[in-house]
Enzyme design. Structure first.
Site, PDB file in Angstrom:
ATOM      1  N   ASP A 218       1.895   0.238  -4.178  1.00 50.86           N
ATOM      2  CA  ASP A 218       0.471   0.056  -4.481  1.00 50.86           C
ATOM      3  C   ASP A 218       0.110   0.528  -5.899  1.00 50.86           C
ATOM      4  OD1 ASP A 218       0.333  -0.458  -1.674  1.00 50.86           O
ATOM      5  OD2 ASP A 218      -0.184   1.633  -1.255  1.00 50.86           O
TER       6      ASP A 218
ATOM      7  N   GLU B 156      -6.703  -6.853   2.021  1.00 53.27           N
ATOM      8  CA  GLU B 156      -6.744  -5.497   1.442  1.00 53.27           C
ATOM      9  C   GLU B 156      -6.396  -5.582  -0.044  1.00 53.27           C
ATOM     10  OE1 GLU B 156      -3.731  -3.370   3.685  1.00 53.27           O
ATOM     11  OE2 GLU B 156      -2.119  -4.523   2.780  1.00 53.27           O
TER      12      GLU B 156
HETATM   13  O1  FUB Z   1       0.237   1.967   1.144  1.00 55.79           O
HETATM   14  C1  FUB Z   1      -0.502   1.925   2.338  1.00 55.79           C
HETATM   15  C2  FUB Z   1      -1.222   0.639   2.452  1.00 55.79           C
HETATM   16  O2  FUB Z   1      -0.284  -0.435   2.468  1.00 55.79           O
HETATM   17  C3  FUB Z   1      -2.135   0.307   1.302  1.00 55.79           C
HETATM   18  O3  FUB Z   1      -3.310   1.050   1.235  1.00 55.79           O
HETATM   19  C4  FUB Z   1      -2.292  -1.144   1.574  1.00 55.79           C
HETATM   20  O4  FUB Z   1      -2.924  -1.865   0.567  1.00 55.79           O
HETATM   21  C5  FUB Z   1      -0.846  -1.564   1.815  1.00 55.79           C
HETATM   22  O5  FUB Z   1      -0.163  -1.767   0.608  1.00 55.79           O
END
Ligand code: FUB
Length: 322
Positions: free
Chosen positions: A15, A221
């Site tokens: 991320d 997301e």
């Molecule tokens: O890294 C945990 C979670 O996985 C992130 O917040 C999401 O966007 C996904 O990448």
């Protein structure tokens, strides 16, 4: 730079949120680890406990500096578990880290931690942002205003809210109903709270209709905002359909019109990215799970150059599956 390269082969980082501060690239990733927790749709296996910061001044040939641990879950007074994707913003000589973390009731909130330097360490505030919920904060600055985007469905808990209020139980739309929107608010002058009620970030098709929940290009997301040639680019991950997509608008609040795919699926459950212009080039920072042999919770951060077509759309990056 035609080939993607791994940025920190020594450890698992995911991320990557990237900004240019003091003329350098600063990377703020999640710090993946082997937690031993079984994989599930709530993402319990993403049980991260601290953040590192990385910097470099030459994306293609430079050395990556690891500034070490800058914030740990045990130092956050309201902590439950799971430090997920964070971002950092700068204002008046201070650096503000925004991070999602489950509180002691297992509800994701967004916290703030402060430093005098882009490379930390960051000191957390005593409470999360009032009225904050869900995950994946991203902060975009323009003319001294800081816009914070956030939200993620499934494990990110966004389906538990409507109109910024918690529902009695989570509701995911039917496939033909409008998808759940990411959110945007402006940060208060002191950068510590929302300065207004979060609003929906609308992602519309070419006919002005919201993308439906059943569309493989709908938001899941990983919000990211950048500006190019006067236009605002809202990019995001589609999660369970494994794409990075983007939509373009005329101002930071949107609405945004869906444009296309930035990156086709990589090895791993999904990816998560940021886009930054540095020394005349545009780069896509993202992650995949190749080095861990496909373990979805052990991801490695990468970078590749991203190119625009003449009309301001992106050339899709394909074929990084292997
Ligand atoms: O890294 C945990 C979670 O996985 C992130 O917040 C999401 O966007 C996904 O990448």
């Amino acid at each position: 730079m035609k080939k993607a390269k791994y940025l920190f082969p020594k450890d698992y980082m995911a991320d990557p949120s990237v900004h240019v501060f003091e003329d350098k690239i600063y990377i703020y990733p999640s710090h993946d680890r082997e937690s031993g927790i079984a994989e599930n749709d709530n993402g319990d296996h993403f049980d991260m406990a601290d953040y590192h910061v990385f910097s470099l001044d030459d994306v293609e040939n430079g050395e990556v500096t690891d500034h070490g641990v800058v914030l740990s879950v045990q130092d956050i007074p309201w902590a439950g578990r799971q430090l997920w994707d964070c971002d950092v913003a700068h204002k008046n000589g201070k650096y503000y880290m925004y991070f999602p973390l489950k509180d002691q009731n297992d509800i994701f909130r967004i916290g703030v931690a402060i430093s005098d330097r882009p490379y930390g360490p960051f000191v957390p505030e005593k409470h999360p942002i009032m009225g904050s919920y869900s995950i994946d904060p991203c902060v975009f600055e323009e003319d001294g205003k800081h816009y914070i985007y956030f939200g993620g469905i499934w494990g990110g808990q966004l389906q538990r809210y409507r109109d910024n209020k918690a529902l009695e139980s989570a509701i995911l739309p039917e496939n033909d109903e409008a998808a759940i929107c990411p959110k945007v608010s402006i940060l208060r002058d002191d950068m510590l709270e929302f300065g207004e009620e979060p609003k929906d970030v609308l992602i519309l098709d070419e006919n002005g209709k919201p993308l439906p929940h059943g569309d493989q290009h709908r938001f899941f997301e990983a919000s990211w905002m950048h500006k190019h040639n006067g236009k605002y680019y809202f990019s995001y991950s589609t999660g369970d359909t494994h794409l990075l997509c983007y939509a373009i608008g005329d101002n930071p609040y949107g609405p945004f019109t869906y444009q296309g795919v930035i990156l086709t699926p990589v090895v791993g459950w999904t990816t998560h990215h940021s886009i930054v212009e540095y020394k005349g080039k545009t780069y896509l920072f993202f992650h995949d799970s190749v080095p861990s042999g496909g373990k979805t919770w052990l991801r490695s951060m990468k970078v590749i150059e991203l190119e625009y077509n003449e009309d301001g759309t992106f050339k899709t990056i394909e074929g990084l599956e292997a």
